[in-house]
Design an enzyme around this catalytic site. Sequence first.
Site, PDB file in Angstrom:
ATOM      1  N   PHE A 129      51.473  -7.553  -1.465  1.00 46.53           N
ATOM      2  CA  PHE A 129      50.768  -8.139  -0.340  1.00 46.53           C
ATOM      3  C   PHE A 129      50.145  -7.056   0.535  1.00 46.53           C
ATOM      4  O   PHE A 129      48.993  -7.141   0.907  1.00 46.53           O
ATOM      5  CB  PHE A 129      51.744  -8.978   0.473  1.00 46.53           C
ATOM      6  N   GLN A 137      41.296  -5.671   4.109  1.00 42.44           N
ATOM      7  CA  GLN A 137      41.011  -5.439   5.515  1.00 42.44           C
ATOM      8  C   GLN A 137      40.891  -3.977   5.848  1.00 42.44           C
ATOM      9  O   GLN A 137      40.569  -3.616   6.971  1.00 42.44           O
ATOM     10  CB  GLN A 137      42.110  -6.062   6.358  1.00 42.44           C
ATOM     11  N   HIS A 430     -12.408  13.880   3.076  1.00 47.00           N
ATOM     12  CA  HIS A 430     -12.148  12.514   2.619  1.00 47.00           C
ATOM     13  C   HIS A 430     -11.754  11.622   3.805  1.00 47.00           C
ATOM     14  O   HIS A 430     -12.357  10.574   4.037  1.00 47.00           O
ATOM     15  CB  HIS A 430     -11.028  12.550   1.562  1.00 47.00           C
ATOM     16  N   GLU A 431     -10.770  12.076   4.559  1.00 49.10           N
ATOM     17  CA  GLU A 431     -10.309  11.267   5.686  1.00 49.10           C
ATOM     18  C   GLU A 431     -11.383  11.155   6.767  1.00 49.10           C
ATOM     19  O   GLU A 431     -11.537  10.106   7.386  1.00 49.10           O
ATOM     20  CB  GLU A 431      -9.012  11.833   6.279  1.00 49.10           C
ATOM     21  N   HIS A 434     -13.699   8.337   5.860  1.00 45.96           N
ATOM     22  CA  HIS A 434     -13.149   7.037   6.267  1.00 45.96           C
ATOM     23  C   HIS A 434     -13.326   6.830   7.772  1.00 45.96           C
ATOM     24  O   HIS A 434     -13.796   5.793   8.229  1.00 45.96           O
ATOM     25  CB  HIS A 434     -11.636   6.985   6.002  1.00 45.96           C
TER      26      HIS A 434
END
Length: 611
Positions: A129, A137, A430-431, A434
Amino acid sequence: MNKRMKTGYGYYLLILIIIVAAVYFSSRISGSQTNYNFTQFQQDVQKGKISFVEILQNEEVPTGRVNVTFDSGQTASFYATDVKEVEKLLCTVEGLQNNYVMKDVQKPSWILTTLLPCGLGVLIIFFLFSFLSAQSQGQGGGNAKMMNFGKSRAQRIDPQDPHSKTFADVAGLKEEKEELAEIVDFLADPGKYTEIGARIPKGIILVGPPGTGKTLLAKAIAGEAGVPFFSLSGSDFVEMFVGVGASRVRDMFAEAKKSAPCIVFIDEIDAVARRRGSGLGGGHDEREQTLNQMLVEMDGFGVNEGIIVMAATNRVDILDPAILRPGRFDRRISVGRPDVRGREEILQVHVKGKPLSDDVDLKRVAQTTVGFAGADLENLVNEAAIACAKDGRKCISQADIDRSFIKVGIGAEKKSRVISETDKKITAYHEAGHAILFHVLPKVGPVHIISVIPTGEGAAGYTMPVPEKDEMHVTKGEMLQQIMATLGGRIAESLIFDDITTGASQDIKQATSTARDMVTKYGFSENVGMVNYADSDEVFVGRDYGHTSRSFSEEVAKNIDAEVKGIIDDCYREAKKLLEENMEVLHKTARLLIENERVTREEFEALFDGQ
Ligand code: ADP
Ligand code: MG
Ligand code: ZN
């Protein structure tokens, strides 16, 4: 813990002694000669072989043990079902009439035969037990590893601990720190917030590539607020045995509740909180149980109980949506790789206490370490210090740093894609491409931030627009401009360099899918008409294996493809024209990006004003 370990040993010793004793006594009780019986006894009595008989009888029952001594001096014993019968037999025989005794059964043997087995049983049950409750627990001690399965392995750091960190240890990450300041304030004085009924988030998830300081940030919050910090890694929860992970979660929260206000930090939460039911094959029971327990615990404590659960991951995309719901990890903070300024600050933190020679230029080091996360920079400085100490010198030189850069750089490259100067230049254009389109096109943008710092998802940089209005309907014009801005990166590359790169694949994919949706979903193409062809592309096997079937003719498919290509070609032409008109800003933006790596909206928009 130590005391527990000792009592644990004591119990085992006691059990061992009892078992040995029981075996020993029971062997004595059961007698030496087991094959002797009443029938043989009768015969021996008739033959007159027996000199003495002892009958051990329990008064309450007719049964008893009979010990027999033969003329030869040998002994035997048997168990009689009715002692009266034995007695009657003995009375009839001349020589034995006075040579037998009736005794009551000795008390000790009664204890041994009845009480001992019962006691043993009770003891065994007791141990089983307590073992089970230790499992479920997480309480109950014992030194054995088995007993500790259910225990949380949370590491606890208290504010006065030398490992405790404060915001001073976290360089860069200014915005992140600002965002977390209110959490610090809440933890330091929860009463202030509860009094006016403010709801403080229970869960905060830190998202970002490895080594960017997520763990550090979480620790610093605890240190700054002066509260305990409990940490556990997601992989600690995942054990071989079902239910152990769940019990660890329970244990950790129970422990945390005792020390509230505090921070509970779950590192690598993706190990437990992966999307449930995904992947092939079953066998995710353990993880699911653990995850469920975590959700139960998080739902279980009140809003202002003073426990803030923080988690870190670099894969937010694979997380189960359930954990991101309100009341759970509803606050998300992304921790990115540092820009050039951030890197210099981080270097400054880590060279503290390390003597540098005059030729070391941290600014330059910061400039050459694009893509390095905080952990890489810490490693870089440490390697340089090691190289220096190995040579027996007192100060770290620039040469030490350059040499360790190669060593660390290669490692970091695998993790985080360190980018070269050329790559950085390509990414910057590239950026910038955008960004300019987002800015000049009226129906998309404006740009919030532009960056050439590699992201955790493998993109070389990003341009983040902020949609200004929150409208329900997306117009055809908006979608076209969206496609144009998406193509802007590749167009800028092609305008500046002789060659184009593979870096635009994600953009092309996105532009294509937007254009496709326009044709097959929204009926924006007159040629194809207002027919929905999108849903017939149903995915039917599941998330992991996407097989599609098509339920329309080749003819229609060809038509759709032609329309999609037409939209993209038109957008490309239009976008290219716009970029060519803004060449000067394109160069300026790219230059600024190469220099600072991150350009904010104000800095970017100022470039247009200068024209
Ligand atoms: P993550 O949890 O995001 O993987 P960590 O917090 O474990 O990263 O960072 C690892 C180490 O890198 C830290 O212990 C620290 O030495 C260093 N580090 C990372 N980010 C920073 C930062 N912003 N400032 C100072 N040191 C940092
Ligand atoms: Mg970490
Ligand atoms: Zn792009």
